[in-house]
Design an enzyme around this catalytic site. Structure first.
Site, PDB file in Angstrom:
ATOM      1  N   CYS A 267      37.150  52.260  51.655  1.00  0.00           N
ATOM      2  CA  CYS A 267      36.523  52.044  52.879  1.00  0.00           C
ATOM      3  C   CYS A 267      35.201  51.174  52.479  1.00  0.00           C
ATOM      4  O   CYS A 267      34.671  51.691  51.384  1.00  0.00           O
ATOM      5  CB  CYS A 267      36.195  53.274  53.603  1.00  0.00           C
ATOM      6  SG  CYS A 267      34.919  53.012  55.043  1.00  0.00           S
TER       7      CYS A 267
ATOM      8  N   GLY B 157      45.261  34.226  27.864  1.00  0.00           N
ATOM      9  CA  GLY B 157      45.019  33.577  29.359  1.00  0.00           C
ATOM     10  C   GLY B 157      43.523  33.834  30.111  1.00  0.00           C
ATOM     11  O   GLY B 157      43.850  34.076  31.170  1.00  0.00           O
TER      12      GLY B 157
ATOM     13  N   CYS C 126      36.072  57.560  58.448  1.00  0.00           N
ATOM     14  CA  CYS C 126      34.862  57.175  59.333  1.00  0.00           C
ATOM     15  C   CYS C 126      34.939  55.937  60.131  1.00  0.00           C
ATOM     16  O   CYS C 126      33.997  55.619  60.545  1.00  0.00           O
ATOM     17  CB  CYS C 126      33.684  56.860  58.232  1.00  0.00           C
ATOM     18  SG  CYS C 126      33.756  55.454  57.357  1.00  0.00           S
TER      19      CYS C 126
ATOM     20  N   GLN D 139      41.314  41.673  33.220  1.00  0.00           N
ATOM     21  CA  GLN D 139      40.575  41.221  34.370  1.00  0.00           C
ATOM     22  C   GLN D 139      41.501  40.892  35.662  1.00  0.00           C
ATOM     23  O   GLN D 139      40.994  40.747  36.769  1.00  0.00           O
ATOM     24  CB  GLN D 139      39.712  39.726  34.179  1.00  0.00           C
ATOM     25  CG  GLN D 139      39.045  39.755  32.813  1.00  0.00           C
ATOM     26  CD  GLN D 139      38.793  38.568  32.365  1.00  0.00           C
ATOM     27  OE1 GLN D 139      37.862  37.893  32.771  1.00  0.00           O
ATOM     28  NE2 GLN D 139      39.507  37.936  31.275  1.00  0.00           N
TER      29      GLN D 139
ATOM     30  N   ASP E 107      46.382  42.276  39.641  1.00  0.00           N
ATOM     31  CA  ASP E 107      47.970  42.490  39.922  1.00  0.00           C
ATOM     32  C   ASP E 107      48.003  43.606  39.120  1.00  0.00           C
ATOM     33  O   ASP E 107      47.426  44.191  38.272  1.00  0.00           O
ATOM     34  CB  ASP E 107      48.605  41.431  39.506  1.00  0.00           C
ATOM     35  CG  ASP E 107      48.709  40.895  38.396  1.00  0.00           C
ATOM     36  OD1 ASP E 107      48.889  41.688  37.261  1.00  0.00           O
ATOM     37  OD2 ASP E 107      48.424  39.791  37.615  1.00  0.00           O
TER      38      ASP E 107
ATOM     39  N   HIS F 164      38.261  44.558  36.962  1.00  0.00           N
ATOM     40  CA  HIS F 164      37.856  43.828  38.024  1.00  0.00           C
ATOM     41  C   HIS F 164      38.748  44.499  39.252  1.00  0.00           C
ATOM     42  O   HIS F 164      38.818  43.935  40.220  1.00  0.00           O
ATOM     43  CB  HIS F 164      38.101  42.307  38.062  1.00  0.00           C
ATOM     44  CG  HIS F 164      37.418  41.509  37.278  1.00  0.00           C
ATOM     45  ND1 HIS F 164      37.561  40.445  36.783  1.00  0.00           N
ATOM     46  CD2 HIS F 164      36.149  42.130  36.445  1.00  0.00           C
ATOM     47  CE1 HIS F 164      36.532  39.855  35.895  1.00  0.00           C
ATOM     48  NE2 HIS F 164      35.453  41.023  35.894  1.00  0.00           N
TER      49      HIS F 164
ATOM     50  N   CYS G 178      39.246  52.944  58.028  1.00  0.00           N
ATOM     51  CA  CYS G 178      39.009  54.120  57.369  1.00  0.00           C
ATOM     52  C   CYS G 178      39.712  55.197  58.171  1.00  0.00           C
ATOM     53  O   CYS G 178      39.057  55.320  59.374  1.00  0.00           O
ATOM     54  CB  CYS G 178      37.732  54.122  56.804  1.00  0.00           C
ATOM     55  SG  CYS G 178      37.592  55.842  56.083  1.00  0.00           S
TER      56      CYS G 178
ATOM     57  N   ALA H 172      51.520  32.000  27.323  1.00  0.00           N
ATOM     58  CA  ALA H 172      51.322  33.408  26.782  1.00  0.00           C
ATOM     59  C   ALA H 172      52.902  33.998  26.742  1.00  0.00           C
ATOM     60  O   ALA H 172      53.225  34.747  25.973  1.00  0.00           O
ATOM     61  CB  ALA H 172      50.618  34.221  27.928  1.00  0.00           C
TER      62      ALA H 172
HETATM   63  P1  OAD Z   1      40.631  31.807  34.846  1.00  0.00           P
HETATM   64  O1  OAD Z   1      41.401  31.198  35.975  1.00  0.00           O
HETATM   65  O2  OAD Z   1      39.453  31.359  34.910  1.00  0.00           O
HETATM   66  O3  OAD Z   1      41.488  31.184  33.324  1.00  0.00           O
HETATM   67  C1  OAD Z   1      42.652  31.371  33.377  1.00  0.00           C
HETATM   68  C2  OAD Z   1      43.038  31.056  31.791  1.00  0.00           C
HETATM   69  O4  OAD Z   1      44.451  30.862  31.492  1.00  0.00           O
HETATM   70  C3  OAD Z   1      42.505  29.550  31.731  1.00  0.00           C
HETATM   71  O5  OAD Z   1      41.859  29.654  30.126  1.00  0.00           O
HETATM   72  C4  OAD Z   1      43.855  28.865  31.306  1.00  0.00           C
HETATM   73  O6  OAD Z   1      43.921  27.772  30.159  1.00  0.00           O
HETATM   74  C5  OAD Z   1      44.711  30.074  30.898  1.00  0.00           C
HETATM   75  N1  OAD Z   1      46.387  29.413  31.279  1.00  0.00           N
HETATM   76  C6  OAD Z   1      46.757  29.187  32.369  1.00  0.00           C
HETATM   77  N2  OAD Z   1      48.272  29.433  32.145  1.00  0.00           N
HETATM   78  C7  OAD Z   1      48.419  29.964  31.194  1.00  0.00           C
HETATM   79  C8  OAD Z   1      49.505  30.332  30.379  1.00  0.00           C
HETATM   80  N3  OAD Z   1      50.895  30.232  30.888  1.00  0.00           N
HETATM   81  N4  OAD Z   1      49.677  30.988  29.333  1.00  0.00           N
HETATM   82  C9  OAD Z   1      48.333  31.075  28.733  1.00  0.00           C
HETATM   83  N5  OAD Z   1      47.384  30.951  29.182  1.00  0.00           N
HETATM   84  C10 OAD Z   1      47.235  30.210  30.456  1.00  0.00           C
HETATM   85  O7  OAD Z   1      41.088  33.374  34.824  1.00  0.00           O
HETATM   86  P2  OAD Z   1      40.257  34.384  34.275  1.00  0.00           P
HETATM   87  O8  OAD Z   1      39.880  33.851  33.148  1.00  0.00           O
HETATM   88  O9  OAD Z   1      40.996  35.584  34.331  1.00  0.00           O
HETATM   89  O10 OAD Z   1      37.102  37.433  38.864  1.00  0.00           O
HETATM   90  O11 OAD Z   1      39.088  34.598  35.333  1.00  0.00           O
HETATM   91  C11 OAD Z   1      38.223  35.604  35.021  1.00  0.00           C
HETATM   92  C12 OAD Z   1      37.774  36.101  36.524  1.00  0.00           C
HETATM   93  O12 OAD Z   1      37.275  35.100  37.324  1.00  0.00           O
HETATM   94  C13 OAD Z   1      38.952  36.744  37.576  1.00  0.00           C
HETATM   95  O13 OAD Z   1      39.020  38.262  37.037  1.00  0.00           O
HETATM   96  C14 OAD Z   1      38.285  36.541  38.728  1.00  0.00           C
HETATM   97  C15 OAD Z   1      37.602  35.200  38.534  1.00  0.00           C
HETATM   98  O14 OAD Z   1      36.805  34.554  39.481  1.00  0.00           O
HETATM   99  C16 OAD Z   1      36.795  37.950  39.983  1.00  0.00           C
HETATM  100  O15 OAD Z   1      37.377  37.906  40.898  1.00  0.00           O
HETATM  101  C17 OAD Z   1      35.619  39.081  39.758  1.00  0.00           C
END
Ligand code: OAD
Length: 249
Positions: free
Chosen positions: A124, A192, A155, A98, A101, A116, A152, A236
Site C-alpha cells: 500500500c 549484466g 486502509c 538489482q 523479476d 531494488h 489496500c 551471460a
Molecule cells: P542496465 O540496463 O543499466 O544495464 C544492463 C547491462 O547488461 C548493460 O551493461 C548491458 O551491456 C548488459 N547486457 C545486456 N544484455 C546482456 C547479456 N545478454 N549478457 C550480459 N550482459 C548483457 O541495467 P542495470 O545495470 O541492472 O533501477 O540497471 C540498474 C538499475 O537501473 C535497475 O535496477 C533499475 C534501473 O534504473 C531502478 O529501477 C531503481
C-alpha cells in the site's frame, strides 16, 4: 591476465551480483541498452518515482503490470540456471540482484537478495501493508496502457509496485546483508549490469577493496583496474554456464 575456471573452483565465498542483462535473454528488456532499453522509450522520472505515482497512479501501475506480465510469461535462461548450479557447488554463495523479476528464484537460487525490490510484492502506498495479487489474469497488460491500481484491503489506499524507485532508499536489511557478503567474499561475479545506479554499484568496489577478485560478465567490455579485476566479454547465458562447466564439470 585471463580469469581461469580454476579460480572459480578455488573460491570459498562467492557473491553473484546481477543486473538487467542477466534476464535479457529471457526476453526481459534492460534499462540502458541502445534501442531495446526501457529508458530509451520511457522517462524514468515519469514512471519510476513516488512523484510519478502521485501524479498518475494508473500510468505507473499499468507500466509495472505490463512488465510483470512479461516476467510471468518468461522462463529462466542458462545464466540463471548456471548460478543455481553454482550454489550447489561452492561452500557459500550469496546472490544479490538489482532485478525485480523472479527468474533467479525460478531457476532454483535460494535466498536471493533483491536490492531494488520485486514486481511480485506490491504494497500500500499509504500504510505500506503488503498486498496479495489475486490470481494472475494479466491479459491486456499492454505497453503504455493505464490501469487503475487496486486498493489496500486495510486502509483503501492505492497499491504501489514493490520496487525501489529513484529517490528511495534500498531495503536496509537487504543492503546490509549484501555489503557484508561483498566484504567477506573472495570472488564477486558481476553479471549484466552497467554499474551506474548507486548504491548498488558500490558492491564490486567493496569486494575489490576487501581483496576479492571481481569478474565482470557483460556484452560490453569493462575497464578493469589491477590484477584482481577481470572482464569476460559475451552474453551471460553463454559465458556463465561455460565457466561453471569448466570449473565443476
Ligand atoms: P542496465 O540496463 O543499466 O544495464 C544492463 C547491462 O547488461 C548493460 O551493461 C548491458 O551491456 C548488459 N547486457 C545486456 N544484455 C546482456 C547479456 N545478454 N549478457 C550480459 N550482459 C548483457 O541495467 P542495470 O545495470 O541492472 O533501477 O540497471 C540498474 C538499475 O537501473 C535497475 O535496477 C533499475 C534501473 O534504473 C531502478 O529501477 C531503481
Amino acid at each position: 591476465m585471463e580469469f581461469q575456471a580454476q579460480q572459480l573452483r578455488d573460491a570459498f565465498r562467492i557473491v553473484v551480483f546481477s543486473g538487467a542483462g542477466i534476464s535479457a535473454e529471457s526476453g526481459i528488456p534492460t534499462f540502458r541498452d541502445a534501442l531495446t532499453g526501457l529508458w530509451e522509450r520511457f522517462d524514468p522520472a515519469a514512471l519510476a518515482t513516488a512523484q510519478a505515482f502521485r501524479n498518475d497512479p494508473a500510468l505507473v501501475w499499468g507500466w509495472y503490470e505490463w512488465r510483470r506480465a512479461k516476467v510471468l510469461a518468461a522462463q529462466p535462461n542458462a545464466a540463471h540456471l548456471a548460478i543455481a548450479k553454482l550454489a550447489t557447488r561452492v561452500p557459500k554463495l550469496t546472490v544479490v540482484t538489482q532485478n525485480v523479476d523472479d527468474l533467479l528464484e525460478r531457476a532454483g537460487c535460494p535466498d536471493v537478495l533483491h536490492l531494488h525490490g520485486s514486481l511480485g510484492s506490491p504494497r500500500c502506498f499509504a500504510c505500506a501493508r503488503p498486498y496479495k495479487f489475486k490470481g494472475d489474469q494479466l491479459d491486456g497488460r499492454e505497453e503504455g496502457r493505464s490501469i487503475e491500481p487496486p486498493r489496500c484491503l486495510h486502509c483503501n489506499g492505492k497499491v504501489r509496485p514493490g520496487v525501489v524507485w529513484f529517490g528511495e532508499s534500498l531495503p536496509d536489511d537487504v543492503w546490509r546483508k549484501a555489503v557484508t557478503a561483498a566484504k567477506d567474499c573472495d570472488l564477486l561475479l558481476s553479471v549484466g549490469t552497467w554499474g551506474l545506479v548507486q548504491p548498488a554499484a558500490e558492491l564490486p568496489r567493496i569486494a575489490l577493496q576487501h581483496e576479492a577478485r571481481v569478474v565482470h560478465i557483460n556484452v560490453q567490455p569493462e575497464a578493469v583496474a589491477g590484477e584482481r579485476e577481470f572482464s569476460l566479454l559475451g552474453r551471460a547465458a553463454e559465458v556463465l554456464p561455460r565457466l561453471v562447466e569448466q570449473a565443476f564439470g
